[in-house]
Design an enzyme around this catalytic site. Structure first.
Site, mmCIF file in Angstrom:
data_model
loop_
_atom_site.group_PDB
_atom_site.id
_atom_site.type_symbol
_atom_site.label_atom_id
_atom_site.label_comp_id
_atom_site.label_asym_id
_atom_site.label_seq_id
_atom_site.Cartn_x
_atom_site.Cartn_y
_atom_site.Cartn_z
ATOM 1 N N LYS A 5 37.048 29.566 77.338
ATOM 2 C CA LYS A 5 37.837 30.264 76.317
ATOM 3 C C LYS A 5 38.889 31.091 77.033
ATOM 4 C CE LYS A 5 37.959 30.969 71.802
ATOM 5 N NZ LYS A 5 37.575 30.041 70.711
HETATM 6 P P1 NAD Z 1 43.870 32.135 61.952
HETATM 7 O O1 NAD Z 1 44.637 33.088 62.775
HETATM 8 O O2 NAD Z 1 44.516 30.888 61.464
HETATM 9 O O3 NAD Z 1 43.291 32.881 60.654
HETATM 10 C C1 NAD Z 1 42.561 34.057 60.705
HETATM 11 C C2 NAD Z 1 42.491 34.603 59.279
HETATM 12 O O4 NAD Z 1 41.607 35.705 59.243
HETATM 13 C C3 NAD Z 1 43.841 35.101 58.753
HETATM 14 O O5 NAD Z 1 43.958 34.747 57.387
HETATM 15 C C4 NAD Z 1 43.706 36.611 58.880
HETATM 16 O O6 NAD Z 1 44.538 37.308 57.986
HETATM 17 C C5 NAD Z 1 42.249 36.768 58.536
HETATM 18 N N1 NAD Z 1 41.633 38.039 58.902
HETATM 19 C C6 NAD Z 1 41.709 38.722 60.068
HETATM 20 N N2 NAD Z 1 40.997 39.865 59.974
HETATM 21 C C7 NAD Z 1 40.462 39.880 58.721
HETATM 22 C C8 NAD Z 1 39.635 40.788 58.007
HETATM 23 N N3 NAD Z 1 39.204 41.917 58.560
HETATM 24 N N4 NAD Z 1 39.276 40.493 56.726
HETATM 25 C C9 NAD Z 1 39.707 39.363 56.141
HETATM 26 N N5 NAD Z 1 40.487 38.456 56.767
HETATM 27 C C10 NAD Z 1 40.858 38.716 58.035
HETATM 28 O O7 NAD Z 1 42.559 31.803 62.796
HETATM 29 P P2 NAD Z 1 41.576 30.572 62.642
HETATM 30 O O8 NAD Z 1 41.981 29.534 63.598
HETATM 31 O O9 NAD Z 1 41.412 30.262 61.202
HETATM 32 O O10 NAD Z 1 40.226 31.202 63.212
HETATM 33 C C11 NAD Z 1 39.370 31.989 62.405
HETATM 34 C C12 NAD Z 1 38.005 32.059 63.077
HETATM 35 O O11 NAD Z 1 37.484 30.726 63.244
HETATM 36 C C13 NAD Z 1 38.002 32.680 64.472
HETATM 37 O O12 NAD Z 1 36.776 33.362 64.642
HETATM 38 C C14 NAD Z 1 38.034 31.471 65.387
HETATM 39 O O13 NAD Z 1 37.504 31.749 66.667
HETATM 40 C C15 NAD Z 1 37.175 30.521 64.609
HETATM 41 N N6 NAD Z 1 37.372 29.099 64.934
HETATM 42 C C16 NAD Z 1 38.601 28.522 64.799
HETATM 43 C C17 NAD Z 1 38.737 27.156 65.066
HETATM 44 C C18 NAD Z 1 40.038 26.435 64.862
HETATM 45 O O14 NAD Z 1 40.062 25.195 64.997
HETATM 46 N N7 NAD Z 1 41.123 27.104 64.508
HETATM 47 C C19 NAD Z 1 37.636 26.418 65.499
HETATM 48 C C20 NAD Z 1 36.399 27.035 65.608
HETATM 49 C C21 NAD Z 1 36.286 28.381 65.319
#
Ligand code: NAD
Length: 411
Positions: free
Chosen positions: A102
C-alpha cells in the site's frame, strides 16, 4: 488502538486458530520493505512545498505485491502499514496470485490543483520506480486517486523503463485499463452481500440498505444493491447526507452528485440529514464505504443494521467489532467484501501482459467466480473452526500465505 494494532489483533486471533508458532507469526507479520520519499514540488503560486510519500511492501510470497495509493492528510506509516498488511490477506482470501502493498501521499487533494496533483504523482514515481514494477509491486487507485492518477503513473514509469502498462491498474479504459474495473469494488461488495443473504436465507428485494461514502466504492455498491431490488434508504459523503425511507433513486443521485457535482444534501429525491446520522439510520444492511474507524466505540450502540458489509478498509474498530458480534450483527470483513477491486485489477494486469482485451461480460463473470469461490472457502473455514467471518477470512489468508512461504523454502 491504531489501525496497525487493530489489524495485528485480527492477525493474532487467526494465528491462534491455526496454532502458528511465534517464529511463523513474526515472519508473516513483518513487512518486506518500507519506503519513504520526499516529494518537493512548485505550487501554482510559486511557493515550494514538500510532501511525504510512502510505499510499504508487506509480502510477496504468493506473487507480485499489489495495493492502492491514497492521497489524504491522514496518510502516515501506521495507516499505510495496516493497509499493506490487509492487502496481503485480501489477495490471499480471493486467491489471486499477488502479495500485498500500500502507499500514499500525505496531502490534501482538495487544496491542490490538477497540475500540482500531477507533479506530486510524477515525483512519487521518481522516488519509487526502482522498487515497483509489473513483477514486483503494482499500485492501484484508492481514496482520492483515480484513473487519471494511474495514467500519470504509467506515463512516468514508462519514461524510466519503456512502455509498461502493467505497472499500474485502474487506468483509463482507453489507456490499457480494464472494462469493469471502475465499478468492480462496489460490484464485488454486492456479490458478497448476496452470498451472505443466501446463507442467512434472507432476500435482497426490499432490504433497507444504508451506504456511508458516495465515492467509487459507495456509489457503485448503492447502484448494484438498488439494481438487485434493495431499497437504499440513506447515503452520505464527507460533507452531507440524504435519506428517503421509500428508497433513493440511485441513478439520479449519481448524476446529481457525481456528474453535476451538486451536494448530496440537496438531492431533490431525499431529505437532508446530518452526515453521521446515516450510521444510526433504521436499516437492515449497512455498507460503510468511506474511511477507516467509521464505526467505533462512540457510535457502535446506535447501529441498527443486522448486517454490515465492509466496503471501506478497516471501517469497524476492534472494540465495535466485539460489541456488534455480541449483539448478533453479522459483519462481512473488508478483506473479503471489498476484494472485487483487486480481483479485477488482477484481470487488468493479465490483459496488459497478454496484450489482449476482455469483454466487460467476461470480466464480470470471472469476478463472480472469484467472489463465490472465496465465499465458499470462507464459509468452510468458519464452520470448521466455529469462528466469525473476519477470523475465518484472516485464518484462510494466513494459511495460504504460510503455505506459499514454506513452499518457497524460506521458512
Ligand atoms: P473515494 O475517494 O472515491 O470515495 C470516498 C468517499 O467517502 C467520498 O464520497 C467521501 O466524500 C466519503 N467520505 C469521506 N469521509 C466521510 C465521512 N466521514 N462520512 C461519510 N462519507 C465520507 O474512495 P473509494 O475508492 O471509494 O474508497 C473508499 C474506501 O474503500 C476506502 O476505505 C478504500 O480504501 C476502500 N477500497 C477502495 C477500493 C477501490 O477500488 N477504490 C478497493 C478496496 C477498498
Amino acid at each position: 488502538m491504531s489501525p496497525l494494532e487493530v489489524t495485528r489483533r485480527y492477525f493474532e486471533k487467526a494465528a491462534d486458530v491455526l496454532d502458528f508458532d511465534r517464529r511463523t507469526r513474526v515472519q508473516l507479520w513483518t513487512p518486506t520493505r518500507e519506503v519513504k520519499v520526499e516529494i518537493t514540488v512548485e505550487r501554482d503560486n510559486g511557493d515550494i512545498d514538500t510532501f511525504i510519500g510512502y510505499r510499504i511492501q508487506h509480502d510477496s510470497s504468493r506473487g507480485p505485491m499489489k495495493g492502492g495509493l491514497r492521497y489524504h492528510p491522514s496518510v502516515d506509516p501506521e495507516e499505510v502499514g495496516s493497509l499493506a498488511s490487509l492487502m496481503t490477506w485480501k489477495t490471499a482470501v480471493v486467491n489471486v496470485p499477488f502479495g500485498g502493498a500500500k502507499g500514499g501521499v500525505n496531502c490534501d487533494p482538495q487544496q491542490l490543483s490538477r497540475r500540482e496533483l500531477e507533479m506530486i504523482t510524477r515525483k512519487l514515481v521518481d522516488g519509487l520506480h526502482d522498487v515497483i514494477g509489473p513483477a514486483a509491486d503494482i499500485p492501484a487507485p484508492d481514496v482520492n486517486t483515480n484513473a487519471q492518477v494511474m495514467a500519470w503513473i504509467m506515463d512516468q514509469y514508462s519514461k524510466y523503463k519503456g512502455f509498461t502498462p502493467a505497472i499500474v491498474t485502474g487506468k483509463p479504459v482507453e489507456l490499457h485499463g480494464s472494462l469493469g474495473r471502475e465499478a468492480a469494488t462496489g460490484r464485488g461488495v454486492v456479490m458478497a452481500l448476496l452470498e451472505l443473504l443466501r446463507t442467512l436465507k434472507r432476500p435482497i428485494a426490499g432490504a433497507r440498505v444504508v451506504v456511508q461514502g458516495f465515492g467509487n466504492v459507495g456509489s457503485w455498491a448503492a447502484h448494484f444493491a438498488a439494481e438487485q431490488g434493495a431499497k437504499v434508504v440513506a447515503v452520505s459523503n464527507h460533507v452531507s447526507a440524504t435519506c428517503n425511507p421509500s428508497g433513493l433513486d440511485i441513478a439520479a443521485l449519481r448524476t446529481h452528485h457525481l456528474v453535476d457535482g451538486r451536494p448530496v444534501r440537496d438531492f431533490p429525491g431525499g431529505e437532508p440529514i446530518e452526515r453521521d446520522e446515516v450510521l444510526a439510520a433504521d436499516c437492515d444492511i449497512l455498507i460503510p464505504a468511506a474511511l477507516g474507524d467509521a464505526i467505533n466505540k462512540d457510535n457502535m450502540r446506535e447501529i441498527r443494521a443486522s448486517v454490515i458489509v465492509e466496503g471501506a478498509n478497516g471501517p469497524v474498530t476492534a472494540e465495535a467489532d466485539d460489541y456488534l458480534a455480541k449483539k448478533g450483527v453479522t459483519i462481512l470483513p473488508d478483506i473479503y467484501a471489498n476484494a472485487g477491486g483487486v480481483t479485477v485489477s488482477y484481470f487488468e494486469w493479465v490483459q496488459n501482459i497478454q496484450q489482449f482485451k476482455w469483454s466487460e461480460e467476461h470480466v464480470n463473470a470471472e469476478l463472480q467466480g472469484y467472489m463465490s469461490r472465496a465465499y465458499r472457502d470462507l464459509l468452510m473455514f468458519r464452520e470448521r473452526h466455529k469462528v466469525d467471518f473476519r477470523t475465518a477470512a484472516f485464518a484462510l489468508a494466513l494459511q495460504r500465505v504460510e503455505h506459499a512461504t514454506k513452499q518457497r523454502g524460506v521458512l
